[in-house]
Design a protein around this motif. Sequence first.
Motif, PDB file in Angstrom:
ATOM      1  N   LEU A 171      34.475  38.452  31.224  1.00 22.66           N
ATOM      2  CA  LEU A 171      34.774  37.692  32.438  1.00 22.66           C
ATOM      3  C   LEU A 171      36.281  37.651  32.683  1.00 22.66           C
ATOM      4  O   LEU A 171      37.083  37.723  31.751  1.00 22.66           O
ATOM      5  CB  LEU A 171      34.239  36.267  32.312  1.00 22.66           C
ATOM      6  N   CYS A 172      36.630  37.516  33.950  1.00 25.25           N
ATOM      7  CA  CYS A 172      38.045  37.502  34.350  1.00 25.25           C
ATOM      8  C   CYS A 172      38.221  36.473  35.456  1.00 25.25           C
ATOM      9  O   CYS A 172      37.344  36.295  36.303  1.00 25.25           O
ATOM     10  CB  CYS A 172      38.464  38.897  34.831  1.00 25.25           C
ATOM     11  N   CYS A 173      39.369  35.800  35.446  1.00 33.26           N
ATOM     12  CA  CYS A 173      39.660  34.797  36.477  1.00 33.26           C
ATOM     13  C   CYS A 173      40.203  35.423  37.756  1.00 33.26           C
ATOM     14  O   CYS A 173      40.258  34.765  38.799  1.00 33.26           O
ATOM     15  CB  CYS A 173      40.662  33.785  35.943  1.00 33.26           C
ATOM     16  N   GLY A 174      40.689  36.662  37.685  1.00 37.02           N
ATOM     17  CA  GLY A 174      41.288  37.312  38.851  1.00 37.02           C
ATOM     18  C   GLY A 174      42.779  37.133  38.965  1.00 37.02           C
ATOM     19  O   GLY A 174      43.393  37.558  39.951  1.00 37.02           O
ATOM     20  N   ARG A 175      43.397  36.536  37.931  1.00 34.46           N
ATOM     21  CA  ARG A 175      44.820  36.233  38.000  1.00 34.46           C
ATOM     22  C   ARG A 175      45.685  37.460  38.263  1.00 34.46           C
ATOM     23  O   ARG A 175      46.611  37.433  39.076  1.00 34.46           O
ATOM     24  CB  ARG A 175      45.238  35.586  36.684  1.00 34.46           C
ATOM     25  N   THR A 176      45.417  38.564  37.572  1.00 33.01           N
ATOM     26  CA  THR A 176      46.266  39.749  37.746  1.00 33.01           C
ATOM     27  C   THR A 176      46.152  40.313  39.159  1.00 33.01           C
ATOM     28  O   THR A 176      47.129  40.817  39.720  1.00 33.01           O
ATOM     29  CB  THR A 176      45.906  40.837  36.721  1.00 33.01           C
ATOM     30  N   PHE A 177      44.950  40.237  39.744  1.00 37.93           N
ATOM     31  CA  PHE A 177      44.784  40.693  41.121  1.00 37.93           C
ATOM     32  C   PHE A 177      45.542  39.790  42.087  1.00 37.93           C
ATOM     33  O   PHE A 177      46.184  40.257  43.026  1.00 37.93           O
ATOM     34  CB  PHE A 177      43.303  40.725  41.486  1.00 37.93           C
ATOM     35  N   LEU A 178      45.477  38.488  41.860  1.00 41.00           N
ATOM     36  CA  LEU A 178      46.175  37.550  42.730  1.00 41.00           C
ATOM     37  C   LEU A 178      47.682  37.783  42.691  1.00 41.00           C
ATOM     38  O   LEU A 178      48.361  37.684  43.714  1.00 41.00           O
ATOM     39  CB  LEU A 178      45.848  36.114  42.320  1.00 41.00           C
ATOM     40  N   ASN A 179      48.208  38.090  41.515  1.00 46.35           N
ATOM     41  CA  ASN A 179      49.647  38.314  41.401  1.00 46.35           C
ATOM     42  C   ASN A 179      50.106  39.522  42.205  1.00 46.35           C
ATOM     43  O   ASN A 179      51.295  39.662  42.494  1.00 46.35           O
ATOM     44  CB  ASN A 179      50.034  38.494  39.933  1.00 46.35           C
ATOM     45  N   ALA A 180      49.171  40.405  42.556  1.00 52.08           N
ATOM     46  CA  ALA A 180      49.502  41.563  43.397  1.00 52.08           C
ATOM     47  C   ALA A 180      49.036  41.372  44.838  1.00 52.08           C
ATOM     48  O   ALA A 180      49.155  42.289  45.650  1.00 52.08           O
ATOM     49  CB  ALA A 180      48.870  42.824  42.813  1.00 52.08           C
ATOM     50  N   GLY A 181      48.497  40.193  45.142  1.00 49.20           N
ATOM     51  CA  GLY A 181      48.004  39.944  46.494  1.00 49.20           C
ATOM     52  C   GLY A 181      46.664  40.589  46.790  1.00 49.20           C
ATOM     53  O   GLY A 181      46.246  40.638  47.952  1.00 49.20           O
ATOM     54  N   LEU A 182      45.956  41.068  45.763  1.00 51.82           N
ATOM     55  CA  LEU A 182      44.651  41.725  45.962  1.00 51.82           C
ATOM     56  C   LEU A 182      43.554  40.668  45.930  1.00 51.82           C
ATOM     57  O   LEU A 182      42.803  40.536  44.955  1.00 51.82           O
ATOM     58  CB  LEU A 182      44.429  42.790  44.886  1.00 51.82           C
ATOM     59  N   VAL A 183      43.469  39.920  47.001  1.00 53.67           N
ATOM     60  CA  VAL A 183      42.590  38.758  47.028  1.00 53.67           C
ATOM     61  C   VAL A 183      41.122  39.167  47.024  1.00 53.67           C
ATOM     62  O   VAL A 183      40.282  38.503  46.404  1.00 53.67           O
ATOM     63  CB  VAL A 183      42.921  37.873  48.253  1.00 53.67           C
ATOM     64  N   GLU A 184      40.781  40.258  47.696  1.00 50.87           N
ATOM     65  CA  GLU A 184      39.377  40.674  47.712  1.00 50.87           C
ATOM     66  C   GLU A 184      38.905  41.040  46.306  1.00 50.87           C
ATOM     67  O   GLU A 184      37.784  40.704  45.911  1.00 50.87           O
ATOM     68  CB  GLU A 184      39.181  41.854  48.668  1.00 50.87           C
ATOM     69  N   GLU A 185      39.734  41.737  45.549  1.00 50.25           N
ATOM     70  CA  GLU A 185      39.372  42.068  44.177  1.00 50.25           C
ATOM     71  C   GLU A 185      39.270  40.801  43.328  1.00 50.25           C
ATOM     72  O   GLU A 185      38.383  40.668  42.473  1.00 50.25           O
ATOM     73  CB  GLU A 185      40.396  43.027  43.572  1.00 50.25           C
ATOM     74  N   ALA A 186      40.199  39.851  43.566  1.00 56.52           N
ATOM     75  CA  ALA A 186      40.147  38.583  42.832  1.00 56.52           C
ATOM     76  C   ALA A 186      38.874  37.814  43.179  1.00 56.52           C
ATOM     77  O   ALA A 186      38.255  37.191  42.308  1.00 56.52           O
ATOM     78  CB  ALA A 186      41.384  37.742  43.146  1.00 56.52           C
ATOM     79  N   LYS A 187      38.481  37.874  44.450  1.00 53.28           N
ATOM     80  CA  LYS A 187      37.234  37.210  44.854  1.00 53.28           C
ATOM     81  C   LYS A 187      36.041  37.836  44.133  1.00 53.28           C
ATOM     82  O   LYS A 187      35.100  37.128  43.728  1.00 53.28           O
ATOM     83  CB  LYS A 187      37.043  37.334  46.374  1.00 53.28           C
ATOM     84  N   SER A 188      36.073  39.149  43.982  1.00 57.31           N
ATOM     85  CA  SER A 188      34.985  39.829  43.283  1.00 57.31           C
ATOM     86  C   SER A 188      34.864  39.322  41.850  1.00 57.31           C
ATOM     87  O   SER A 188      33.759  39.059  41.353  1.00 57.31           O
ATOM     88  CB  SER A 188      35.235  41.338  43.299  1.00 57.31           C
ATOM     89  N   GLU A 189      36.011  39.156  41.186  1.00 59.64           N
ATOM     90  CA  GLU A 189      35.990  38.626  39.822  1.00 59.64           C
ATOM     91  C   GLU A 189      35.519  37.175  39.809  1.00 59.64           C
ATOM     92  O   GLU A 189      34.771  36.760  38.915  1.00 59.64           O
ATOM     93  CB  GLU A 189      37.385  38.726  39.201  1.00 59.64           C
TER      94      GLU A 189
END
Length: 826
Positions: free
Chosen positions: A636-654
Amino acid sequence: FPVDVATAGQATIGGMAGNNSAGARSIRYGIMADNVRSIDGVLADGTELHFGYTPPALANLSDDSHNQRYRDLVTRVRSLYARERDELDAHVPRLLRNVAGYNLHRVSLDGHNMAELLIGSEGTLAFFTEIELALAPLPVSRALGVCHFPDLRSAMDSVRHIVELNPTAVELIDRTLLDLARENAAFSRALSSFIQGAPDAVLLVEFSGDTPDDTRRGLRDLAALMSSMGFPGAVVKAEDQALQQRIWSVRKAGLNIVMSMKGERKPVSFIEDCTVPLEHLAEYTDRLTDIFGTYGTTGTFYAHASVGCLHIRPMLNLKDEKDVATMRAIASDVHEAVSEFNGSHSGEHGDGLLRSEFLEAALGTSIVQAFGDLKRCFDPRGLFNPGKIVGASRMDDRSLFRYRPGYAASHPAPVLDWSEWGGFTGAVEMCNNNGACRKLTGGVMCPSYRVTGSEQHVTRGRANSLRLALTGQLGADALSAREMYETMDLCIGCKACRSECPTGVDMARMKIEFLHHYHRRHGLSLRDRLTAYLPRYAPWLARLPLLANARDGVPLLDKLSEKVVGFTARRQLPAWRRDWYRPTSNVRERSGRAVVLFVDTFNTYFEPDNARAAKHVLERAGYSVAVPHPVDARPLCCGRTFLNAGLVEEAKSEARRLITTLEPFLQRGLPVIGLEPSCLLTLRDEVPAMMPGELATALAKSACTVEEFLAREAEAGRLDVTFAAIEPSAALVHGHCHQKAFNLMDTVERVLALIPGLTVSHIESGCCGMAGSFGYEAEHYDLSMRMAEVDLLPAVRRSAPETWVVADGTSCRRQIFDGTGREAVH
């Protein structure tokens, strides 16, 4: 220096002299005009003069050109005073807090201090280059009494009696400010230490003396007075210095706390420092409430009650032409009431653009004409700060407003939920330019500013840039322009502004929104992709640890990596572990003692011992621990690394994947315990902002750090475990920025205190400077180390070699090792 304004952390002596500032203790020490001995200044024609005490006879002044000019100024000033003496006596309010117009009433034919005339002149008469201050001894002892009142009027009515006890300060905080402070993480805990019940208003009454007995006597007299007025037991006594500081922190932030109100209507400052005699204070407060009601609005109240100076801000929307008209109508009505009560419409903040046009109505035509004559004596061509005091504009001239006609936001649809603020623009507009982010010590905000000193790299500078971009004032596509990227680049997402900014500006979340739009236009670099997608490729790369760690094992590969990818060769990357954390199948928990352990990507692949240790401690404490993993087997992943790059859709997927997996546990209300603060607190903060809904809210409520959980269980008597003493027996704690932003550092120290004999000390540090990938990036390495050198690394070096260094953030631990060679532990 006793003129202790609320904004002392950001205010300047020059600015305070410019508008004749006062502060909370003016009843004892007076205002700036009472505490400045002399001023060196430059006139508009370049003449440099020294303004100080000037005797009645000017003959002793030498005949050089400077003294001749000075003698001429003094002669003309005294002539003006003599001409207007009767008018000044008749119309200038005899109040300590009156800074309206020029201080012509402080002139005397029997000798006077010319510096007092310049104080409060708002830069219209001379440019100050040196100011000599009159200092006062610090009191040996101080004590505060917090007086609780059921309504605002009774609080205001009591002030005239309280000042007879000779306090050094009497400050008002109203119900609105108290309620807003409770919503602010930086102040809610402080409030709980001195507010009892739900008062409608409180008065902070300070006593100073040469001994603690003096101040205790003041508190006893205050309690007796409150009882005699019908309020027995209504005084909370604060003799402890730390408690007093917490109380004052709320009052000093009053302006900015009220500005944290969300919505289109905001508290607006245009009548906020009117002052009336104390005998009229309660009646004046009632009149204000009636005036606001007439125009369909309300207002916030806080005050330097000891001197009758009320800070009042009616709720208005200055983007609305109707409310602009209402502002002027309220100003006219309030100024009329102030005159009726023999008060001053300008009690400490000066006249400026808002009040200068009302000077004639308040003081009369003759005095205002004299102000014009005085201005011409010093500045015949009107070069210095035109339009203030003399030649005023209308206070409702919208060309001077922050929100000018046509002001409107136009930007792409936001990707995060900003509804709490009425939209992304509303969140950005929460910045009211108070400058609390421009601090160099205490707290965390703002790490980049502390090392660059640049307005571009402070929360306020970024917020203003975003506001101008969102409203088209920086040209088309400014939101995703390279210049905006440079402005946002050094925001390291510490979240300190979220809690330390009095208005709650959340720049870390705003940067996520910005990066989303920026990368949609410009794309991602290779380095951005490698960092963001780490949770996706980690399960595969972890199976090849020799290859994964080759960058720091093969000579010159680190330098090649820096050139091609952009990761600095001056530090090693995190080392992939062969024994990475592999969760077993979900445990069937015993009822009532079950918890969920969320093991993030960093602790899974780089520091798995932390996850094993946490599971061990929880199980030894009597809990059955579930470590959930989804059916696709990827952790499982919180999406933090995606958020730090502004990749919100990928973070939402996580986040969806995480919520789906945790749903059975959330429905049962089980705590979700995390190890890495940035990851765990993402579940509380960003996940609900990305995908609002019941399950996201439930996850945010269930998510807690391992220290939070252990401290809570220990406090409730449910922690069924005994800790043994350890060697060494001292621990030095550094807090992760996100722990500080969520006020969680006390839980770390409370858990460490469970270990017998362990001495725990706290590093007063800002950000470590690593901030995820920031400190690994070649162009940011030096800045990262400079951030660490402000507080953290020197403190670690000063500690004994055998002391445990405790830091819960993986980035913090790495920075400590790279900067000192010391191994820090979770």
